[in-house]
Write an enzyme that holds these catalytic residues in place. Structure first.
Site, PDB file in Angstrom:
ATOM      1  N   ARG A  68      67.833 -28.235  54.934  1.00 49.50           N
ATOM      2  CA  ARG A  68      67.431 -28.319  53.514  1.00 49.50           C
ATOM      3  C   ARG A  68      67.477 -26.946  52.859  1.00 49.50           C
ATOM      4  NH1 ARG A  68      61.855 -30.510  54.192  1.00 49.50           N
ATOM      5  NH2 ARG A  68      61.646 -30.464  51.946  1.00 49.50           N
TER       6      ARG A  68
ATOM      7  N   LYS B 206      56.039 -26.054  45.193  1.00 42.71           N
ATOM      8  CA  LYS B 206      56.304 -26.642  43.866  1.00 42.71           C
ATOM      9  C   LYS B 206      55.390 -27.849  43.628  1.00 42.71           C
ATOM     10  CE  LYS B 206      60.637 -27.587  44.851  1.00 42.71           C
ATOM     11  NZ  LYS B 206      60.658 -27.180  46.269  1.00 42.71           N
TER      12      LYS B 206
ATOM     13  N   ARG C  23      68.833 -30.061  40.724  1.00 41.77           N
ATOM     14  CA  ARG C  23      69.178 -29.324  41.945  1.00 41.77           C
ATOM     15  C   ARG C  23      70.666 -29.051  42.040  1.00 41.77           C
ATOM     16  NH1 ARG C  23      65.135 -30.450  46.792  1.00 41.77           N
ATOM     17  NH2 ARG C  23      63.532 -31.324  45.498  1.00 41.77           N
TER      18      ARG C  23
ATOM     19  N   ARG D 183      56.116 -35.488  57.084  1.00 42.39           N
ATOM     20  CA  ARG D 183      57.421 -35.943  56.599  1.00 42.39           C
ATOM     21  C   ARG D 183      58.487 -35.725  57.658  1.00 42.39           C
ATOM     22  NH1 ARG D 183      58.050 -33.401  50.615  1.00 42.39           N
ATOM     23  NH2 ARG D 183      60.158 -33.120  51.423  1.00 42.39           N
TER      24      ARG D 183
ATOM     25  N   ARG E 110      52.643 -28.935  57.049  1.00 46.61           N
ATOM     26  CA  ARG E 110      52.398 -29.824  55.895  1.00 46.61           C
ATOM     27  C   ARG E 110      52.056 -31.245  56.359  1.00 46.61           C
ATOM     28  NH1 ARG E 110      56.562 -30.309  51.076  1.00 46.61           N
ATOM     29  NH2 ARG E 110      58.032 -30.812  52.725  1.00 46.61           N
TER      30      ARG E 110
HETATM   31  P1  AP5 Z   1      54.631 -28.220  48.824  1.00 47.37           P
HETATM   32  O1  AP5 Z   1      53.853 -28.080  47.556  1.00 47.37           O
HETATM   33  O2  AP5 Z   1      54.710 -29.563  49.446  1.00 47.37           O
HETATM   34  O3  AP5 Z   1      56.090 -27.568  48.646  1.00 47.37           O
HETATM   35  P2  AP5 Z   1      57.361 -28.087  47.830  1.00 47.37           P
HETATM   36  O4  AP5 Z   1      57.973 -26.876  47.177  1.00 47.37           O
HETATM   37  O5  AP5 Z   1      57.007 -29.233  46.951  1.00 47.37           O
HETATM   38  O6  AP5 Z   1      58.289 -28.503  49.047  1.00 47.37           O
HETATM   39  P3  AP5 Z   1      59.144 -29.848  49.266  1.00 47.37           P
HETATM   40  O7  AP5 Z   1      59.517 -29.826  50.721  1.00 47.37           O
HETATM   41  O8  AP5 Z   1      58.460 -31.035  48.730  1.00 47.37           O
HETATM   42  O9  AP5 Z   1      60.383 -29.512  48.440  1.00 47.37           O
HETATM   43  P4  AP5 Z   1      61.749 -30.148  48.554  1.00 47.37           P
HETATM   44  O10 AP5 Z   1      62.221 -29.630  47.288  1.00 47.37           O
HETATM   45  O11 AP5 Z   1      62.602 -29.793  49.686  1.00 47.37           O
HETATM   46  O12 AP5 Z   1      61.474 -31.707  48.845  1.00 47.37           O
HETATM   47  P5  AP5 Z   1      61.475 -32.939  47.856  1.00 47.37           P
HETATM   48  O13 AP5 Z   1      60.404 -33.850  48.223  1.00 47.37           O
HETATM   49  O14 AP5 Z   1      61.537 -32.447  46.463  1.00 47.37           O
HETATM   50  O15 AP5 Z   1      54.006 -27.164  49.875  1.00 47.37           O
HETATM   51  C1  AP5 Z   1      54.503 -27.071  51.185  1.00 47.37           C
HETATM   52  C2  AP5 Z   1      53.330 -26.854  52.189  1.00 47.37           C
HETATM   53  O16 AP5 Z   1      52.713 -25.593  51.964  1.00 47.37           O
HETATM   54  C3  AP5 Z   1      52.198 -27.880  52.072  1.00 47.37           C
HETATM   55  O17 AP5 Z   1      51.692 -28.120  53.349  1.00 47.37           O
HETATM   56  C4  AP5 Z   1      51.151 -27.189  51.185  1.00 47.37           C
HETATM   57  O18 AP5 Z   1      49.857 -27.665  51.470  1.00 47.37           O
HETATM   58  C5  AP5 Z   1      51.339 -25.737  51.590  1.00 47.37           C
HETATM   59  N1  AP5 Z   1      51.159 -24.814  50.466  1.00 47.37           N
HETATM   60  C6  AP5 Z   1      51.581 -24.989  49.184  1.00 47.37           C
HETATM   61  N2  AP5 Z   1      51.301 -23.892  48.441  1.00 47.37           N
HETATM   62  C7  AP5 Z   1      50.710 -23.005  49.295  1.00 47.37           C
HETATM   63  C8  AP5 Z   1      50.215 -21.676  49.146  1.00 47.37           C
HETATM   64  N3  AP5 Z   1      50.293 -21.044  47.961  1.00 47.37           N
HETATM   65  N4  AP5 Z   1      49.685 -21.047  50.237  1.00 47.37           N
HETATM   66  C9  AP5 Z   1      49.638 -21.670  51.428  1.00 47.37           C
HETATM   67  N5  AP5 Z   1      50.084 -22.937  51.646  1.00 47.37           N
HETATM   68  C10 AP5 Z   1      50.615 -23.582  50.589  1.00 47.37           C
HETATM   69  O19 AP5 Z   1      62.913 -33.582  48.191  1.00 47.37           O
HETATM   70  C11 AP5 Z   1      63.103 -34.308  49.386  1.00 47.37           C
HETATM   71  C12 AP5 Z   1      64.476 -34.954  49.403  1.00 47.37           C
HETATM   72  O20 AP5 Z   1      64.618 -35.854  48.264  1.00 47.37           O
HETATM   73  C13 AP5 Z   1      65.675 -34.005  49.290  1.00 47.37           C
HETATM   74  O21 AP5 Z   1      66.029 -33.426  50.524  1.00 47.37           O
HETATM   75  C14 AP5 Z   1      66.739 -34.978  48.750  1.00 47.37           C
HETATM   76  O22 AP5 Z   1      67.232 -35.820  49.762  1.00 47.37           O
HETATM   77  C15 AP5 Z   1      65.949 -35.825  47.761  1.00 47.37           C
HETATM   78  N6  AP5 Z   1      65.944 -35.228  46.405  1.00 47.37           N
HETATM   79  C16 AP5 Z   1      64.859 -34.718  45.770  1.00 47.37           C
HETATM   80  N7  AP5 Z   1      65.209 -34.225  44.579  1.00 47.37           N
HETATM   81  C17 AP5 Z   1      66.547 -34.399  44.463  1.00 47.37           C
HETATM   82  C18 AP5 Z   1      67.485 -34.068  43.458  1.00 47.37           C
HETATM   83  N8  AP5 Z   1      67.157 -33.461  42.314  1.00 47.37           N
HETATM   84  N9  AP5 Z   1      68.793 -34.409  43.669  1.00 47.37           N
HETATM   85  C19 AP5 Z   1      69.176 -35.030  44.799  1.00 47.37           C
HETATM   86  N10 AP5 Z   1      68.336 -35.358  45.789  1.00 47.37           N
HETATM   87  C20 AP5 Z   1      67.024 -35.046  45.630  1.00 47.37           C
HETATM   88 MG    MG Z   2      57.492 -31.314  46.949  1.00 43.35          MG
END
Ligand code: AP5
Ligand code: MG
Length: 234
Positions: free
Chosen positions: A190, A43, A112, A179, A146
Site C-alpha cells: 500500500r 487521516k 488518490r 484489518r 491498529r
Molecule cells: P488511521 O487514522 O487509521 O490512519 P489512516 O491514515 O486513516 O490510515 P489508513 O490505513 O486507513 O489509510 P489508507 O489510506 O491506506 O486506507 P483506506 O481505508 O483509506 O491511524 C493509523 C493507526 O495509528 C491507528 O491505529 C491509530 O489509532 C494510530 N494513530 C493515528 N494517529 C496517531 C497519532 N497521532 N499518534 C499515534 N498513533 C496514532 O483504504 C483502504 C483500501 O480501500 C485501499 O487500499 C483501496 O483498496 C481502497 N480505496 C480507498 N480509497 C480509495 C480511492 N480513493 N481509490 C481507490 N481505492 C481506494
Molecule cells: Mg483510514
C-alpha cells in the site's frame, strides 16, 4: 448555503451567512478539505474528530469495507482488492464518494489518482488539501498496532490509543478487529501504491497553492491542534 454546526473563530462569519462561497473562502472557512497521506498516517483518526465541527467524513476505504461486510454486489467486487491493498477503479470510487458528498466534507483518502482529482473538481472543488507527512518506519509501527471497530469504524491503537477495555469498542461494545490489509506485506504494498499513484497529487495541489503539510508524527492531540489551526477552527 448553510454551515450548520461549524465552529468558527472569526466573528465576521455571521455577515457572510447569506453571501457567496467566495465570501466564505475570503474569511478562511473551508468546505471541501482533502486529506492525502500514506496508509497509517492518521487521516481517519483526525477526520473522525473533525466531525464535532460539522464536517461530513467521507472515507472510501471505510465505505468499501462497509459494503464488503454487508455482502453487497459492490462489496463482493471490491473485497479482494482492498485486502491486497490494490486501488479500486476510479469510476467505482468516484461514484461512491459522490453519493456521500454533502456540504462540508473531509475527503479522507480521496482523490488518490489524477483522474479522481479531476473528477472531484467537477462535483466538490477542494478548498484545502492537507498532506499527512510521516516516515515509513513510523507508519509500519502504527499499522501493526491498529485495531478498528467493524461497526462504527472507530480507530484504536494497542499502545497509542487503546480502548478502555482491551479488544472492545468504547462506542458500541463491538469486538475490535485487525484489518487484513494491515499485515506487513500488504502495508508495504500500500505504501508503494501511495508513492506511485497518489504522490503525484502532492505536486498538483502544490501548484494550485492548496497544499499544506502536516507533521503527522506527533500525538493525536498535537496533530489535531495543527489541523484545526490551519482550518481556523477553535
Ligand atoms: P488511521 O487514522 O487509521 O490512519 P489512516 O491514515 O486513516 O490510515 P489508513 O490505513 O486507513 O489509510 P489508507 O489510506 O491506506 O486506507 P483506506 O481505508 O483509506 O491511524 C493509523 C493507526 O495509528 C491507528 O491505529 C491509530 O489509532 C494510530 N494513530 C493515528 N494517529 C496517531 C497519532 N497521532 N499518534 C499515534 N498513533 C496514532 O483504504 C483502504 C483500501 O480501500 C485501499 O487500499 C483501496 O483498496 C481502497 N480505496 C480507498 N480509497 C480509495 C480511492 N480513493 N481509490 C481507490 N481505492 C481506494
Ligand atoms: Mg483510514
Amino acid at each position: 448555503m448553510s454551515l450548520q454546526g461549524l465552529t468558527i473563530q472569526n466573528e465576521t462569519t455571521e455577515l457572510c451567512h447569506r453571501r457567496s462561497k467566495r465570501c466564505w473562502r475570503a474569511i478562511g472557512v473551508f468546505m471541501n478539505i482533502v486529506f492525502i497521506g500514506a496508509p497509517g498516517t492518521g487521516k481517519g483518526t483526525i477526520a473522525s474528530r473533525l466531525k464535532e465541527h460539522g464536517f461530513t467524513h467521507i472515507a472510501p476505504g471505510d465505505l468499501f469495507r462497509k459494503e464488503a461486510k454487508k455482502g453487497t454486489a459492490l462489496g463482493k467486487e471490491v473485497k479482494g482488492r482492498i485486502e491486497k491493498g490494490i486501488l479500486i477503479p476510479d469510476e467505482t470510487t468516484t461514484a461512491l464518494v459522490k453519493r456521500y458528498t454533502s456540504k462540508n466534507n473531509i475527503f479522507d483518502g480521496y482523490p488518490r489518482t489524477l483522474p479522481q482529482a479531476e473528477a472531484l473538481d467537477s462535483f466538490a472543488k477542494p478548498d484545502m488539501v492537507l498532506f499527512f507527512d510521516m516516515s515509513e518506519q513510523d507508519i509500519v509501527e502504527r499499522l501493526s498496532g491498529r485495531r478498528t471497530c467493524p461497526d462504527c469504524h472507530a480507530i484504536y491503537h494497542t499502545k497509542n490509543i487503546p480502548p478502555k477495555k482491551a479488544g472492545i469498542c468504547d462506542n458500541c461494545s463491538t469486538k475490535l478487529v485487525q484489518r487484513k490489509d494491515d499485515m506487513p506485506d500488504v502495508t508495504r504494498h500500500r505504501f508503494h501504491v501511495f508513492q506511485k499513484q497518489t504522490a503525484p497529487l502532492i505536486e498538483l495541489y502544490t501548484k494550485r497553492k492548496l497544499l499544506k503539510k502536516i507533521d503527522a508524527s506527533g500525538t493525536p492531540d498535537e496533530v489535531y491542534v495543527s489541523v484545526k489551526a490551519l482550518l481556523r477552527l477553535k
